[in-house]
Design a protein around this motif. Structure first.
Motif, PDB file in Angstrom:
ATOM      1  N   GLY A  27      45.799  59.406  31.227  1.00 37.17           N
ATOM      2  CA  GLY A  27      45.295  58.614  32.358  1.00 37.17           C
ATOM      3  C   GLY A  27      44.247  59.313  33.194  1.00 37.17           C
ATOM      4  N   GLY A  28      44.548  59.401  34.483  1.00 35.34           N
ATOM      5  CA  GLY A  28      43.563  59.862  35.454  1.00 35.34           C
ATOM      6  C   GLY A  28      43.166  61.324  35.295  1.00 35.34           C
ATOM      7  N   GLY A  29      44.102  62.144  34.929  1.00 33.01           N
ATOM      8  CA  GLY A  29      43.769  63.530  34.614  1.00 33.01           C
ATOM      9  C   GLY A  29      43.605  64.465  35.790  1.00 33.01           C
ATOM     10  N   THR A  30      44.308  64.207  36.904  1.00 34.49           N
ATOM     11  CA  THR A  30      44.172  65.154  38.016  1.00 34.49           C
ATOM     12  C   THR A  30      44.814  66.503  37.671  1.00 34.49           C
ATOM     13  OG1 THR A  30      46.175  64.379  39.135  1.00 34.49           O
ATOM     14  CG2 THR A  30      44.095  63.344  39.780  1.00 34.49           C
ATOM     15  N   ASN A  31      45.871  66.480  36.883  1.00 37.52           N
ATOM     16  CA  ASN A  31      46.460  67.761  36.458  1.00 37.52           C
ATOM     17  C   ASN A  31      45.507  68.523  35.549  1.00 37.52           C
ATOM     18  OD1 ASN A  31      49.321  68.294  37.449  1.00 37.52           O
ATOM     19  ND2 ASN A  31      49.405  66.120  36.929  1.00 37.52           N
ATOM     20  N   LEU A  32      44.843  67.806  34.664  1.00 36.88           N
ATOM     21  CA  LEU A  32      43.813  68.438  33.825  1.00 36.88           C
ATOM     22  C   LEU A  32      42.734  69.061  34.707  1.00 36.88           C
ATOM     23  CD1 LEU A  32      42.250  68.906  31.118  1.00 36.88           C
ATOM     24  CD2 LEU A  32      41.200  66.653  31.528  1.00 36.88           C
TER      25      LEU A  32
ATOM     26  N   ALA B 293      49.786  66.849  30.079  1.00 40.42           N
ATOM     27  CA  ALA B 293      49.431  66.697  31.500  1.00 40.42           C
ATOM     28  C   ALA B 293      49.281  65.207  31.784  1.00 40.42           C
ATOM     29  CB  ALA B 293      48.149  67.461  31.803  1.00 40.42           C
ATOM     30  N   GLY B 294      50.414  64.545  31.962  1.00 41.07           N
ATOM     31  CA  GLY B 294      50.370  63.093  32.143  1.00 41.07           C
ATOM     32  C   GLY B 294      50.108  62.402  30.825  1.00 41.07           C
ATOM     33  N   PHE B 295      50.740  62.903  29.762  1.00 46.97           N
ATOM     34  CA  PHE B 295      50.592  62.318  28.418  1.00 46.97           C
ATOM     35  C   PHE B 295      51.785  61.394  28.204  1.00 46.97           C
ATOM     36  CE2 PHE B 295      51.113  62.875  23.674  1.00 46.97           C
ATOM     37  CZ  PHE B 295      49.917  62.269  23.316  1.00 46.97           C
TER      38      PHE B 295
ATOM     39  N   ASN C  11      55.370  70.524  29.389  1.00 47.24           N
ATOM     40  CA  ASN C  11      55.204  69.217  30.027  1.00 47.24           C
ATOM     41  C   ASN C  11      55.418  69.370  31.525  1.00 47.24           C
ATOM     42  OD1 ASN C  11      54.938  66.314  30.140  1.00 47.24           O
ATOM     43  ND2 ASN C  11      57.151  66.230  30.489  1.00 47.24           N
ATOM     44  N   ILE C  12      54.725  68.534  32.288  1.00 43.98           N
ATOM     45  CA  ILE C  12      54.983  68.506  33.732  1.00 43.98           C
ATOM     46  C   ILE C  12      55.603  67.170  34.095  1.00 43.98           C
ATOM     47  CG2 ILE C  12      52.585  67.798  34.262  1.00 43.98           C
ATOM     48  CD1 ILE C  12      53.319  69.793  36.863  1.00 43.98           C
ATOM     49  N   HIS C  13      56.645  67.240  34.933  1.00 47.06           N
ATOM     50  CA  HIS C  13      57.346  66.028  35.358  1.00 47.06           C
ATOM     51  C   HIS C  13      57.463  66.053  36.884  1.00 47.06           C
ATOM     52  CE1 HIS C  13      59.936  62.568  35.022  1.00 47.06           C
ATOM     53  NE2 HIS C  13      60.730  63.127  35.906  1.00 47.06           N
ATOM     54  N   PRO C  14      57.185  64.917  37.532  1.00 44.81           N
ATOM     55  CA  PRO C  14      57.132  64.931  39.003  1.00 44.81           C
ATOM     56  C   PRO C  14      58.483  64.739  39.700  1.00 44.81           C
ATOM     57  CG  PRO C  14      56.355  62.831  38.197  1.00 44.81           C
ATOM     58  CD  PRO C  14      56.710  63.654  36.978  1.00 44.81           C
ATOM     59  N   SER C  15      59.480  65.511  39.288  1.00 40.73           N
ATOM     60  CA  SER C  15      60.753  65.563  40.030  1.00 40.73           C
ATOM     61  C   SER C  15      61.389  66.917  39.734  1.00 40.73           C
ATOM     62  CB  SER C  15      61.716  64.449  39.598  1.00 40.73           C
ATOM     63  OG  SER C  15      62.293  64.751  38.344  1.00 40.73           O
TER      64      SER C  15
ATOM     65  N   VAL D 112      53.618  65.362  46.157  1.00 35.50           N
ATOM     66  CA  VAL D 112      54.195  66.132  45.039  1.00 35.50           C
ATOM     67  C   VAL D 112      53.076  66.717  44.169  1.00 35.50           C
ATOM     68  CG1 VAL D 112      55.558  65.936  42.904  1.00 35.50           C
ATOM     69  CG2 VAL D 112      56.412  64.924  45.035  1.00 35.50           C
ATOM     70  N   MET D 113      52.029  65.934  43.988  1.00 35.28           N
ATOM     71  CA  MET D 113      50.896  66.464  43.202  1.00 35.28           C
ATOM     72  C   MET D 113      50.250  67.654  43.916  1.00 35.28           C
ATOM     73  SD  MET D 113      48.947  63.142  41.750  1.00 35.28           S
ATOM     74  CE  MET D 113      49.280  62.586  40.080  1.00 35.28           C
ATOM     75  N   GLU D 114      49.917  67.439  45.199  1.00 36.33           N
ATOM     76  CA  GLU D 114      49.180  68.475  45.942  1.00 36.33           C
ATOM     77  C   GLU D 114      49.994  69.747  46.101  1.00 36.33           C
ATOM     78  OE1 GLU D 114      46.381  65.623  48.741  1.00 36.33           O
ATOM     79  OE2 GLU D 114      48.064  66.700  49.655  1.00 36.33           O
TER      80      GLU D 114
ATOM     81  N   ALA E 263      52.964  70.613  44.554  1.00 36.90           N
ATOM     82  CA  ALA E 263      53.728  71.167  43.431  1.00 36.90           C
ATOM     83  C   ALA E 263      52.976  71.094  42.095  1.00 36.90           C
ATOM     84  CB  ALA E 263      55.077  70.461  43.323  1.00 36.90           C
ATOM     85  N   GLU E 264      52.637  69.909  41.627  1.00 31.30           N
ATOM     86  CA  GLU E 264      52.095  69.796  40.264  1.00 31.30           C
ATOM     87  C   GLU E 264      50.827  70.622  40.054  1.00 31.30           C
ATOM     88  OE1 GLU E 264      52.096  65.900  38.378  1.00 31.30           O
ATOM     89  OE2 GLU E 264      53.140  65.104  40.105  1.00 31.30           O
ATOM     90  N   TRP E 265      49.871  70.453  40.976  1.00 31.50           N
ATOM     91  CA  TRP E 265      48.576  71.111  40.767  1.00 31.50           C
ATOM     92  C   TRP E 265      48.671  72.632  40.930  1.00 31.50           C
ATOM     93  CZ3 TRP E 265      45.618  67.208  44.433  1.00 31.50           C
ATOM     94  CH2 TRP E 265      45.635  65.945  43.825  1.00 31.50           C
TER      95      TRP E 265
END
Ligand code: GRF
Length: 204
Positions: A11-16, A88-90, A108-112, A176-178, A180-182
């Motif tokens: 998708g959007g690819g912010t993690n990428l 990364a959001g696959f 893999n990254i998971h948002p929890s 969570v993205m800002e 933790a994930e990123w």
């Protein structure tokens, strides 16, 4: 020796984007992102890869039998001589047969905070909706290996994020993205890349 990293997106690819920024800032010194693969031809993530001068390819999933899809994916990973794979959001599911080819090499990254709010049906905003419905006060993100059972989802890194009064799923997803994930995904990429680089040097 650098570990060659392929990033799989849908998708959007912010993690990428944050992996690429980390690489450019020298925060993944043992790794090199060599390819982005999307299962979705319209993924904005492919544009992000292009903007950073990283090759991007689409391996379509829709309407393609699983074995055929995975054969095409394996071909791309072999062609770029990937040592490790980051999801990364696959959104496509990978079979045990595929995963077996990459022991301790797929992240893999998971948002929890796994084991909360994970498994079938927990993707995207649904994860954050479930956390808010349950009323938990802390959530976060998890980077885990994708391996065969019993070690299926051994956890590599986790980071907690507060849930605040008035949060909507969208607001929480962004936090969570800002927070933790990123932050976590580039750290995890470097940890595994360094481990692989060490192993590659040993067999040289
Ligand atoms: C992220 O929340 C990730 O944790 C999940 O899917 C989302 C992908 O976002 N697996 P992006 O494509 O990296 O922007």
């Amino acid at each position: 020796m650098l570990s060659r990293i392929a990033v799989l997106v849908s998708g959007g690819g912010t993690n990428l984007e944050h992996l690429l920024l980390a690489q450019e800032a020298g925060r993944i010194p043992h790794g090199k992102i060599v390819l982005t693969v999307s299962d979705n031809p319209g993924a904005y993530a492919l544009k992000r890869a292009e903007n950073h001068g990283i090759p991007g390819v689409c391996v379509p999933k829709k309407g393609v039998p699983q074995a055929e899809f995975e054969a095409a994916l394996s071909k791309e990973l072999a062609a770029c001589r990937a040592d490790m794979v980051i999801l990364a959001g696959f959104l496509a599911i990978l079979s045990p047969e595929f995963v077996r080819q990459w022991p301790d090499r797929i992240l893999n990254i998971h948002p929890s905070l796994i084991p909360s709010f994970c498994g079938k049906g927990y993707y995207g905003l649904k994860v954050h909706e479930a956390a808010l419905t349950r009323g938990v006060k802390v959530t976060g993100a998890t980077v885990h290996f994708v391996n065969e059972i019993p070690d299926g989802g051994r956890i590599l890194l986790q980071k907690a994020v507060d849930i605040l009064p008035g949060d909507t799923p969208e607001v929480l997803q962004r936090r969570v993205m800002e927070q933790a994930e990123w932050v976590l995904l580039p750290q995890a990429a470097e940890l595994v890349a360094a481990q692989i680089a060490k192993e590659k040097e040993r067999v040289q």
